[in-house]
Write a protein that holds these residues in place. Structure first.
Motif, mmCIF file in Angstrom:
data_model
loop_
_atom_site.group_PDB
_atom_site.id
_atom_site.type_symbol
_atom_site.label_atom_id
_atom_site.label_comp_id
_atom_site.label_asym_id
_atom_site.label_seq_id
_atom_site.Cartn_x
_atom_site.Cartn_y
_atom_site.Cartn_z
ATOM 1 N N THR A 68 44.681 23.632 57.441
ATOM 2 C CA THR A 68 45.099 22.991 58.636
ATOM 3 C C THR A 68 45.158 23.749 59.935
ATOM 4 O OG1 THR A 68 47.305 23.382 58.153
ATOM 5 C CG2 THR A 68 46.618 21.266 57.394
ATOM 6 N N ARG A 69 44.909 23.098 60.970
ATOM 7 C CA ARG A 69 45.069 23.965 62.176
ATOM 8 C C ARG A 69 46.244 23.462 62.855
ATOM 9 N NH1 ARG A 69 39.972 23.826 66.665
ATOM 10 N NH2 ARG A 69 40.910 25.718 67.716
ATOM 11 N N LYS A 70 47.032 24.424 63.467
ATOM 12 C CA LYS A 70 48.431 23.763 63.955
ATOM 13 C C LYS A 70 48.094 24.210 65.605
ATOM 14 C CE LYS A 70 50.957 24.992 60.108
ATOM 15 N NZ LYS A 70 51.734 25.937 59.425
ATOM 16 N N PHE A 71 48.857 23.193 66.251
ATOM 17 C CA PHE A 71 49.024 23.224 67.690
ATOM 18 C C PHE A 71 50.665 23.013 67.962
ATOM 19 C CE2 PHE A 71 44.884 21.691 66.904
ATOM 20 C CZ PHE A 71 43.958 22.622 67.645
ATOM 21 N N GLU A 72 51.089 23.731 68.894
ATOM 22 C CA GLU A 72 52.581 23.229 69.584
ATOM 23 C C GLU A 72 52.260 22.767 71.072
ATOM 24 O OE1 GLU A 72 55.332 26.515 68.939
ATOM 25 O OE2 GLU A 72 56.949 25.130 69.754
ATOM 26 N N LEU A 73 53.147 21.729 71.333
ATOM 27 C CA LEU A 73 53.050 21.139 72.486
ATOM 28 C C LEU A 73 54.564 21.339 73.120
ATOM 29 C CD1 LEU A 73 51.298 17.602 72.372
ATOM 30 C CD2 LEU A 73 50.391 19.805 72.924
ATOM 31 N N ALA A 78 54.505 16.731 74.973
ATOM 32 C CA ALA A 78 55.019 15.848 73.703
ATOM 33 C C ALA A 78 55.548 14.621 74.552
ATOM 34 C CB ALA A 78 56.303 16.545 73.345
ATOM 35 N N PHE A 79 56.132 14.443 75.993
ATOM 36 C CA PHE A 79 56.089 13.332 76.504
ATOM 37 C C PHE A 79 54.798 12.506 76.652
ATOM 38 C CE2 PHE A 79 56.867 11.074 80.502
ATOM 39 C CZ PHE A 79 57.806 10.453 80.234
ATOM 40 N N VAL A 80 53.911 13.398 76.951
ATOM 41 C CA VAL A 80 52.491 12.577 77.303
ATOM 42 C C VAL A 80 51.930 12.265 76.055
ATOM 43 C CG1 VAL A 80 49.995 13.216 78.047
ATOM 44 C CG2 VAL A 80 51.974 13.919 79.518
ATOM 45 N N TRP A 81 52.065 13.160 75.091
ATOM 46 C CA TRP A 81 51.517 12.570 73.372
ATOM 47 C C TRP A 81 51.939 11.368 73.008
ATOM 48 C CZ3 TRP A 81 47.693 14.189 70.526
ATOM 49 C CH2 TRP A 81 47.778 13.888 69.193
ATOM 50 N N GLN A 82 53.483 10.791 73.383
ATOM 51 C CA GLN A 82 53.907 9.690 72.797
ATOM 52 C C GLN A 82 53.236 8.544 73.469
ATOM 53 O OE1 GLN A 82 57.665 8.199 74.124
ATOM 54 N NE2 GLN A 82 57.931 10.104 75.355
ATOM 55 N N PHE A 83 52.707 8.407 74.639
ATOM 56 C CA PHE A 83 51.732 7.430 75.271
ATOM 57 C C PHE A 83 50.489 7.454 74.956
ATOM 58 C CE2 PHE A 83 55.545 8.435 78.267
ATOM 59 C CZ PHE A 83 56.238 7.238 77.602
ATOM 60 N N CYS A 84 49.786 8.446 74.138
ATOM 61 C CA CYS A 84 48.549 8.443 73.922
ATOM 62 C C CYS A 84 48.083 7.551 72.780
ATOM 63 C CB CYS A 84 48.083 9.846 73.506
ATOM 64 S SG CYS A 84 47.829 10.853 74.925
ATOM 65 N N ASP A 85 48.460 6.289 72.753
ATOM 66 C CA ASP A 85 48.359 5.533 71.657
ATOM 67 C C ASP A 85 47.422 4.196 72.085
ATOM 68 O OD1 ASP A 85 49.488 3.950 73.965
ATOM 69 O OD2 ASP A 85 51.394 3.358 72.855
ATOM 70 N N GLY A 86 46.389 4.389 72.956
ATOM 71 C CA GLY A 86 45.307 3.285 73.183
ATOM 72 C C GLY A 86 45.780 2.318 74.032
ATOM 73 N N GLN A 87 47.162 2.244 74.245
ATOM 74 C CA GLN A 87 47.411 1.143 75.088
ATOM 75 C C GLN A 87 48.017 1.511 76.445
ATOM 76 O OE1 GLN A 87 48.062 -1.969 73.592
ATOM 77 N NE2 GLN A 87 47.090 -0.990 71.902
ATOM 78 N N HIS A 88 48.197 2.736 76.874
ATOM 79 C CA HIS A 88 48.699 3.086 77.880
ATOM 80 C C HIS A 88 47.357 3.590 78.649
ATOM 81 C CE1 HIS A 88 52.541 2.834 76.219
ATOM 82 N NE2 HIS A 88 53.205 2.586 77.227
ATOM 83 N N SER A 89 47.127 3.377 80.037
ATOM 84 C CA SER A 89 46.134 3.892 80.679
ATOM 85 C C SER A 89 46.535 5.120 81.351
ATOM 86 C CB SER A 89 45.433 2.937 81.767
ATOM 87 O OG SER A 89 46.620 2.899 82.702
ATOM 88 N N ALA A 114 44.156 17.657 83.257
ATOM 89 C CA ALA A 114 43.967 18.723 82.774
ATOM 90 C C ALA A 114 44.513 18.947 81.273
ATOM 91 C CB ALA A 114 44.486 20.197 83.557
ATOM 92 N N PHE A 115 45.683 18.324 81.188
ATOM 93 C CA PHE A 115 46.259 18.318 79.721
ATOM 94 C C PHE A 115 45.340 17.395 78.728
ATOM 95 C CE2 PHE A 115 49.374 16.554 76.684
ATOM 96 C CZ PHE A 115 49.646 17.701 76.154
ATOM 97 N N LEU A 116 44.955 16.261 79.491
ATOM 98 C CA LEU A 116 44.258 15.515 78.336
ATOM 99 C C LEU A 116 42.997 16.140 78.202
ATOM 100 C CD1 LEU A 116 44.717 11.779 79.713
ATOM 101 C CD2 LEU A 116 45.942 13.045 77.640
ATOM 102 N N GLN A 117 42.250 16.718 78.980
ATOM 103 C CA GLN A 117 40.996 17.307 78.963
ATOM 104 C C GLN A 117 41.024 18.454 77.725
ATOM 105 O OE1 GLN A 117 39.382 19.025 82.182
ATOM 106 N NE2 GLN A 117 37.436 19.827 81.405
ATOM 107 N N THR A 118 42.339 19.366 77.624
ATOM 108 C CA THR A 118 42.411 20.229 76.398
ATOM 109 C C THR A 118 42.610 19.560 75.138
ATOM 110 O OG1 THR A 118 43.697 21.422 78.367
ATOM 111 C CG2 THR A 118 43.820 22.265 76.145
#
Lengths: 133, 275
Positions: A68-73, A78-89, A114-118
């Motif tokens: 596995t490859r690991k990433f830490e946010l 993490a706040f942004v990640w919770q909204f990456c659900d395909g529902q929030h623009s 910039a964050f979403l691009q990464t």
């Protein structure tokens, strides 16, 4: 050389989103990503490493390469990640970011972009473009 | 969000953000864009005598008419008073603006709303132009992308760095003084990891500075020598806005000592409204 540059520019432009499209796009997580939340609000993510070449997989298992490859946010990521659900623009996420961290609009949009691009470059999210069903 | 540059201030919604800022105290231009295609232009020019506002508007509109050749151009100018005129035009783009003469500063200020389409601009322009304020005291208001300071009027803008989370403007007063105004966002996140005093020392690049806590904020002083100027800074924390703001002065002249009101605090620590 010039032709090469022209070709790259042409191809590059085809994949580029205009700002309006980007605002309306909805980020969605890669379903293979698993994550756990730490006490301090940061996020630890794991992405399985799978190769399409079976012989390479066998070598990886024998050589005990990480599977596995690991990433830490950080908490903000993490706040942004919770909204990456395909529902929030992206626009809606930027608004939430602005309210939560008291940023100005431009700042929230620039850091989110910039964050979403990464995340996208690392294959952790994709952007859904088009109307919501 | 308000926008203030050289003491010329507009009260705008948060959707507006600066796109381009040029010029100096005598003459300049700022363009602000919104999420829609609308734009606000702010122009200022110092004059030696009171100008004829209709003539100035006419000259300005003729320049725009020249640029929109091959497209029908119409204009309308109305004089509201001796020191204020308003106008509208329609050509390649539509615009609605007003021009004002500020006698206390011998300044002519033009505020204009522009749209590439034919949308109505009257209410937007009315709201924005009526919010125009011009400082005529000893301090000028500067407000851009979260930075909100009041600085002595003799300063000229030098380098600018507008990053996400950090806004920095360098000012000069002659060759002897450099003033740096800075704003950091995400203050609570920054201070969760670092001690405020140590962070301030590192962020302001004043490693040898002596720090005094003055209730309102902290003051850092790094004495100069034969080769380096004395550097003094005031740093304030604004928990409500989650930001930290500082003004650093590099000068060997004693009159250039940063005051708390420069970063928006009165002596008792309360935030002041305007200079």
């Amino acid at each position: 050389m010039a032709l090469d540059r022209l070709f790259k520019r042409w191809i590059g432009n085809r994949n580029r989103l205009d700002p309006e499209q980007f605002r309306k796009a909805r980020p969605i997580r890669n379903p293979v990503v698993e994550w756990t939340t730490a006490e301090d609000g940061s996020l630890l993510m794991q992405v399985p490493l799978e190769s399409k070449r079976k012989w390479l997989q066998k070598i990886a298992v024998r050589a005990k390469w990480p599977t596995t490859r690991k990433f830490e946010l950080e908490p903000m990521g993490a706040f942004v990640w919770q909204f990456c659900d395909g529902q929030h623009s992206n626009e809606a996420i930027a608004r939430k970011l602005k309210e939560r961290y008291k940023m100005n609009r431009l700042e929230a949009e620039a850091s989110l972009s910039a964050f979403l691009q990464t995340l996208s470059q690392r294959g952790l999210i994709s952007l859904l473009i088009g109307t919501k069903k | 969000m308000a926008f203030a540059w050289y003491g010329i201030e507009l009260d705008l919604d948060d959707e507006w953000a600066p796109v381009s800022i040029e010029g100096n105290q005598k003459q300049g231009y700022a363009r602000l864009g919104s999420t829609r295609a609308h734009q606000v232009q702010l122009r200022w020019e110092t004059v030696t005598k009171p100008p004829s506002l209709p003539d100035s508007v006419n000259r300005y509109l003729n320049r725009i008419a020249k640029d929109s050749r091959k497209v029908s151009f119409s204009k309308e100018i109305s004089l509201a008073s001796e020191s204020e005129a308003s106008y509208r035009y329609s050509g390649r783009a539509s615009g609605r603006g007003s021009i004002r003469y500020i006698p206390d500063r011998n300044l002519v200020v033009l505020v204009e709303c522009v749209t590439p389409g034919k949308d109505s601009l009257s209410s937007a322009h009315q709201k924005i132009s009526s919010s125009l304020k011009v400082d005529c005291g000893d301090l000028y208001h500067w407000q851009v992308l979260g930075l909100n300071v009041y600085l002595p009027k003799d300063l000229e803008v030098g380098k600018r760095q507008l990053f996400a989370g950090r806004t920095t403007i360098h000012f000069t007063a002659g060759k002897h003084t450099i003033v740096t105004a800075e704003r950091w966002g995400l203050a609570s996140e920054l201070l969760a990891k670092h001690d405020f005093l140590e962070w301030a020392r590192a962020a302001l690049e004043l490693p040898r500075a002596t720090i005094t806590d003055e209730d309102v904020g902290i003051r850092l002083v790094q004495k100069g020598n034969l080769f380096a100027r004395t550097q003094t800074a005031v740093v304030g924390l604004y928990p409500k806005e989650n930001r930290i703001q500082s003004v650093k002065v590099q000068s060997n002249r004693s009159e250039w000592n940063p005051e708390w009101r420069w970063i928006g605090f009165s002596k008792d620590g309360s935030e002041i409204e305007t200079a």
